[in-house]
Design an enzyme around this catalytic site. Structure first.
Site, PDB file in Angstrom:
ATOM      1  N   SER A 161      -7.735   2.079  -3.662  1.00 37.31           N
ATOM      2  CA  SER A 161      -6.853   2.844  -4.213  1.00 37.31           C
ATOM      3  C   SER A 161      -7.194   3.660  -4.989  1.00 37.31           C
ATOM      4  CB  SER A 161      -5.665   1.963  -4.918  1.00 37.31           C
ATOM      5  OG  SER A 161      -4.689   2.830  -5.568  1.00 37.31           O
ATOM      6  N   GLN A 182      -8.821   5.828  -0.624  1.00 44.28           N
ATOM      7  CA  GLN A 182      -7.217   6.188  -0.520  1.00 44.28           C
ATOM      8  C   GLN A 182      -6.806   7.293  -1.536  1.00 44.28           C
ATOM      9  OE1 GLN A 182      -4.759   5.059  -3.114  1.00 44.28           O
ATOM     10  NE2 GLN A 182      -3.184   6.554  -2.117  1.00 44.28           N
ATOM     11  N   TYR A 184      -4.071   9.654  -3.439  1.00 50.78           N
ATOM     12  CA  TYR A 184      -2.769  10.158  -3.925  1.00 50.78           C
ATOM     13  C   TYR A 184      -2.924  11.558  -4.315  1.00 50.78           C
ATOM     14  CZ  TYR A 184      -0.093   5.761  -3.871  1.00 50.78           C
ATOM     15  OH  TYR A 184       0.421   4.512  -3.504  1.00 50.78           O
ATOM     16  N   THR A 210      -2.602   9.280   1.442  1.00 49.77           N
ATOM     17  CA  THR A 210      -1.249   8.690   1.490  1.00 49.77           C
ATOM     18  C   THR A 210      -0.057   9.675   1.558  1.00 49.77           C
ATOM     19  OG1 THR A 210      -1.984   6.523   0.772  1.00 49.77           O
ATOM     20  CG2 THR A 210       0.472   6.672   0.557  1.00 49.77           C
ATOM     21  N   ARG A 217      11.459   5.941  -6.355  1.00 48.66           N
ATOM     22  CA  ARG A 217      12.042   4.890  -5.684  1.00 48.66           C
ATOM     23  C   ARG A 217      12.642   3.904  -6.804  1.00 48.66           C
ATOM     24  NH1 ARG A 217       5.922   2.188  -4.433  1.00 48.66           N
ATOM     25  NH2 ARG A 217       5.034   2.499  -6.542  1.00 48.66           N
ATOM     26  N   LYS A 288      -2.355   7.900   5.867  1.00 47.59           N
ATOM     27  CA  LYS A 288      -1.624   6.518   5.687  1.00 47.59           C
ATOM     28  C   LYS A 288      -0.062   6.988   5.415  1.00 47.59           C
ATOM     29  CE  LYS A 288      -1.962   2.410   3.022  1.00 47.59           C
ATOM     30  NZ  LYS A 288      -0.634   2.423   2.070  1.00 47.59           N
ATOM     31  N   SER A 310       2.406   2.991   8.646  1.00 48.97           N
ATOM     32  CA  SER A 310       2.821   2.117   7.460  1.00 48.97           C
ATOM     33  C   SER A 310       3.977   2.570   6.642  1.00 48.97           C
ATOM     34  CB  SER A 310       1.551   2.529   6.257  1.00 48.97           C
ATOM     35  OG  SER A 310       1.724   1.675   5.269  1.00 48.97           O
ATOM     36  N   HIS A 312       4.392   1.522   3.686  1.00 46.82           N
ATOM     37  CA  HIS A 312       3.863   1.068   2.282  1.00 46.82           C
ATOM     38  C   HIS A 312       4.465  -0.334   2.139  1.00 46.82           C
ATOM     39  CE1 HIS A 312       2.205   3.721  -0.867  1.00 46.82           C
ATOM     40  NE2 HIS A 312       2.346   2.850  -1.548  1.00 46.82           N
ATOM     41  N   ARG A 315       7.940  -0.220   0.369  1.00 44.32           N
ATOM     42  CA  ARG A 315       7.912   0.124  -1.078  1.00 44.32           C
ATOM     43  C   ARG A 315       8.092   1.654  -1.185  1.00 44.32           C
ATOM     44  NH1 ARG A 315       4.992  -3.409  -4.204  1.00 44.32           N
ATOM     45  NH2 ARG A 315       3.909  -1.887  -5.644  1.00 44.32           N
ATOM     46  N   ARG A 347       1.229 -10.953   8.243  1.00 45.81           N
ATOM     47  CA  ARG A 347       0.695 -12.500   7.640  1.00 45.81           C
ATOM     48  C   ARG A 347       0.118 -13.476   8.421  1.00 45.81           C
ATOM     49  NH1 ARG A 347       1.612  -9.103   4.354  1.00 45.81           N
ATOM     50  NH2 ARG A 347       3.494  -8.780   3.258  1.00 45.81           N
ATOM     51  N   GLY A 366      -1.943  -6.291   2.794  1.00 41.34           N
ATOM     52  CA  GLY A 366      -1.757  -5.988   1.380  1.00 41.34           C
ATOM     53  C   GLY A 366      -1.499  -6.992   0.508  1.00 41.34           C
ATOM     54  N   ARG A 367      -0.279  -7.493   0.386  1.00 38.79           N
ATOM     55  CA  ARG A 367       0.173  -8.328  -0.475  1.00 38.79           C
ATOM     56  C   ARG A 367      -0.521  -9.742  -0.590  1.00 38.79           C
ATOM     57  NH1 ARG A 367       4.796  -5.823   0.628  1.00 38.79           N
ATOM     58  NH2 ARG A 367       6.001  -4.662  -0.913  1.00 38.79           N
TER      59      ARG A 367
HETATM   60  C1  LIG Z   1       1.043  -3.927  -5.460  1.00 39.53           C
HETATM   61  C2  LIG Z   1       0.737  -2.791  -4.493  1.00 39.53           C
HETATM   62  C3  LIG Z   1       0.165  -1.843  -4.840  1.00 39.53           C
HETATM   63  C4  LIG Z   1       0.021  -0.662  -3.601  1.00 39.53           C
HETATM   64  N1  LIG Z   1      -0.661   0.446  -4.121  1.00 39.53           N
HETATM   65  C5  LIG Z   1      -0.869   1.215  -3.128  1.00 39.53           C
HETATM   66  C6  LIG Z   1      -1.792   2.464  -3.554  1.00 39.53           C
HETATM   67  O1  LIG Z   1      -2.389   2.665  -4.548  1.00 39.53           O
HETATM   68  N2  LIG Z   1      -1.818   3.214  -2.611  1.00 39.53           N
HETATM   69  C7  LIG Z   1      -1.269   3.175  -1.204  1.00 39.53           C
HETATM   70  O2  LIG Z   1      -1.626   3.791  -0.387  1.00 39.53           O
HETATM   71  N3  LIG Z   1      -0.796   2.012  -0.863  1.00 39.53           N
HETATM   72  C8  LIG Z   1      -0.659   1.204  -1.685  1.00 39.53           C
HETATM   73  N4  LIG Z   1       0.095   0.002  -1.522  1.00 39.53           N
HETATM   74  C9  LIG Z   1       0.665  -0.199  -0.073  1.00 39.53           C
HETATM   75  C10 LIG Z   1      -0.398  -0.954   0.834  1.00 39.53           C
HETATM   76  O3  LIG Z   1      -1.552  -0.203   0.978  1.00 39.53           O
HETATM   77  C11 LIG Z   1       0.040  -1.425   2.231  1.00 39.53           C
HETATM   78  O4  LIG Z   1       0.665  -0.135   2.912  1.00 39.53           O
HETATM   79  C12 LIG Z   1       1.007  -2.392   2.040  1.00 39.53           C
HETATM   80  O5  LIG Z   1       0.944  -3.236   0.925  1.00 39.53           O
HETATM   81  C13 LIG Z   1       0.988  -3.194   3.462  1.00 39.53           C
HETATM   82  O6  LIG Z   1       2.167  -3.908   3.415  1.00 39.53           O
HETATM   83  P1  LIG Z   1       2.287  -5.685   2.986  1.00 39.53           P
HETATM   84  O7  LIG Z   1       2.021  -5.797   1.628  1.00 39.53           O
HETATM   85  O8  LIG Z   1       3.554  -6.270   3.450  1.00 39.53           O
HETATM   86  O9  LIG Z   1       0.694  -6.198   3.847  1.00 39.53           O
HETATM   87  C14 LIG Z   1       0.416  -0.805  -2.505  1.00 39.53           C
HETATM   88  C15 LIG Z   1       0.985  -2.141  -2.312  1.00 39.53           C
HETATM   89  C16 LIG Z   1       1.153  -3.086  -3.046  1.00 39.53           C
HETATM   90  C17 LIG Z   1       1.921  -4.320  -2.881  1.00 39.53           C
END
Ligand SMILES: Cc1cc2nc3c(=O)[nH]c(=O)nc-3n(C[C@H](O)[C@H](O)[C@H](O)COP(=O)(O)O)c2cc1C
Length: 415
Positions: A161, A182, A184, A210, A217, A288, A310, A312, A315, A347, A366-367
């Site tokens: 990130s 990645q 921003y 991204t 949000r 992304k 994606s 995100h 999020r 998952r 991600g999570r």
């Molecule tokens: C805590 C957290 C921080 C994240 N930070 C970034 C980030 O800095 N840059 C980005 O492109 N995506 C970020 N994401 C999104 C992830 O890259 C990814 O798209 C997403 O977590 C995938 O979904 P999942 O968590 O259900 O697997 C973040 C996700 C989470 C959960």
């Protein structure tokens, strides 16, 4: 507890409470033969409050989430878990997989399965990719380095990130192989340019821009959990913390003039930015956050090297559309002109098989690895990734696919 599991469990308990069949001791013995139940059930005891004590005990990736919650400050856990608004997209990401069924093929030798995958010319042991997640020291002191070591263990592609706590050079050293970086983009070109040049110099293969964080949000789960956090946070978060204070703990902003930066994301970004980026870096460029087939075609027309479908992880918007729902129209429109990766809600091995059969080249997670990190550090991340590989291996055997290229569209259909 994950939303779908929680829903099944709630319905199950409601069913038990309403059923005359389960009065008194009958409850301990399970339902009477012939009883028709409305939902899939887990007959083995499942108690989210019974936390695993070591990564080895985990049966699936969900086992790490409550341990992470117990270890990590509520504000950090809330930041990780949160969707936005009603969290419709967050739930849709998981529920979307149930809309698709697999069509297993038989009498294929799957005694050995080869999960190896090529992504932008580099071979990895599996198509499971580590999605970029910001500020990983919020979950464990070793942060991105622990994740890199776990990625090395299973030879996974790792995407780092922009808001990593640890610099790209150190993370690459821990991974022992190049990463993707990645980006921003922010509202200031010079900031983006400096970070991209640093990532390229460090040996990154690609920059994943991204494009889905263009708006503000409302992260209600974060806000609610944060309000329960009684710790003293000023050691890490400077008082009155504005953007500049946050960025002091973000390695990739060090030494860069961040004056005039209003946001790390970029609501003004258009395709012109990508032209400029193309002239600045030799790294591959990946977008992304693509969700519509129109944008996927524009990305291919603009010469992008790949896209990541994606939302995100629920999020960035609350459209209610899962990525597995969006994937087929994008695959169809792109017609093989560039690789398509996908993330959000993956998952299970069967989730991954569905996306690959539909035409995705790889799946980012991600999570789940953050649950592993918060629960047990590097060992937790290793086990999460191992469980996902084990499940993927099994799911490929179940559908009759001895290698990734054997996962074809005919193996999946909309239920
Ligand atoms: C805590 C957290 C921080 C994240 N930070 C970034 C980030 O800095 N840059 C980005 O492109 N995506 C970020 N994401 C999104 C992830 O890259 C990814 O798209 C997403 O977590 C995938 O979904 P999942 O968590 O259900 O697997 C973040 C996700 C989470 C959960």
């Amino acid at each position: 507890m994950p939303a779908t599991q929680a829903m099944y469990r709630r319905r199950f308990l409601q069913f038990l409470a309403a059923s005359p069949l389960f009065a008194g001791s009958a409850l301990a013995e399970g339902p009477l033969p012939g009883t028709r139940l409305s939902d899939p059930l887990m007959w083995a005891p499942f108690r989210a409050e019974a936390l695993i004590k070591s990564p080895k005990e985990a049966i699936n990736v969900f086992d790490f989430e409550p341990v992470c919650r117990a270890n990590v400050p509520p504000a950090h856990f809330g930041y990780m878990a949160s969707g936005i608004d009603d969290e419709v997209t967050l739930r849709a990401n998981r529920e979307g997989f149930a809309k698709f069924q697999l069509r297993p093929r038989r009498l294929v030798d799957v005694s050995k399965v080869d999960m190896s995958t090529e992504i932008l010319g580099v071979k990895y042991d599996s198509p499971i990719v580590i999605a970029p997640v910001g500020g990983q020291q919020s979950f464990h002191e070793e942060g991105e380095v622990a994740v890199a070591r776990a990625a090395r263990q299973g030879n996974h592609l790792q995407i780092l990130s922009t808001v990593t706590n640890i610099g790209v050079e150190e993370v690459i050293a821990a991974r022992g192989a190049p990463l993707w970086y990645q980006l921003y983009a922010s509202n200031k070109w010079d900031v983006a340019k400096a970070m991209v040049m640093r990532a390229e110099k460090a040996g990154c293969l690609a920059v994943a821009v991204t494009v889905d964080r263009s708006g503000g949000r409302n992260q209600e789960t974060l806000f609610r959990l944060r309000s329960t956090d009684t710790r003293e946070c000023s050691g890490c978060h400077e008082r009155g913390s504005g953007l500049a204070a946050t960025l002091t703990r973000r390695a990739m902003y060090q030494g860069i003039d961040v004056s005039g930066l209003t946001n790390t994301q970029s609501s003004a970004m258009t395709w012109d930015f990508l032209k400029r980026l193309r002239d600045t870096t030799k790294m591959k460029i990946v977008l992304k956050g693509i969700l519509a087939h129109e944008d996927a075609v524009l990305a291919a027309d603009a010469g992008m090297d790949a896209i990541i479908v994606s939302n995100h992880g629920g999020r960035s918007e609350d459209s209610g559309r899962s990525t597995i729902d969006a994937l087929p129209e994008i695959v169809e429109a792109v017609r093989g002109r560039m690789p398509i990766l996908v993330d959000s809600g993956f998952r299970r091995g069967s989730d991954i098989v569905k996306a690959l059969a539909m035409g995705a080249s790889a799946v980012c997670v991600g999570r789940p690895y953050i649950w592993g990190l918060g629960a047990f550090g590097q060992a937790g991340v290793e086990r999460v990734l191992e469980l996902m590989r084990i499940e993927l291996y099994g799911a490929m055997q179940q559908v009759g696919a001895p290698s990734i290229k054997h996962l074809v569209p005919a193996m999946v259909r909309r239920a």
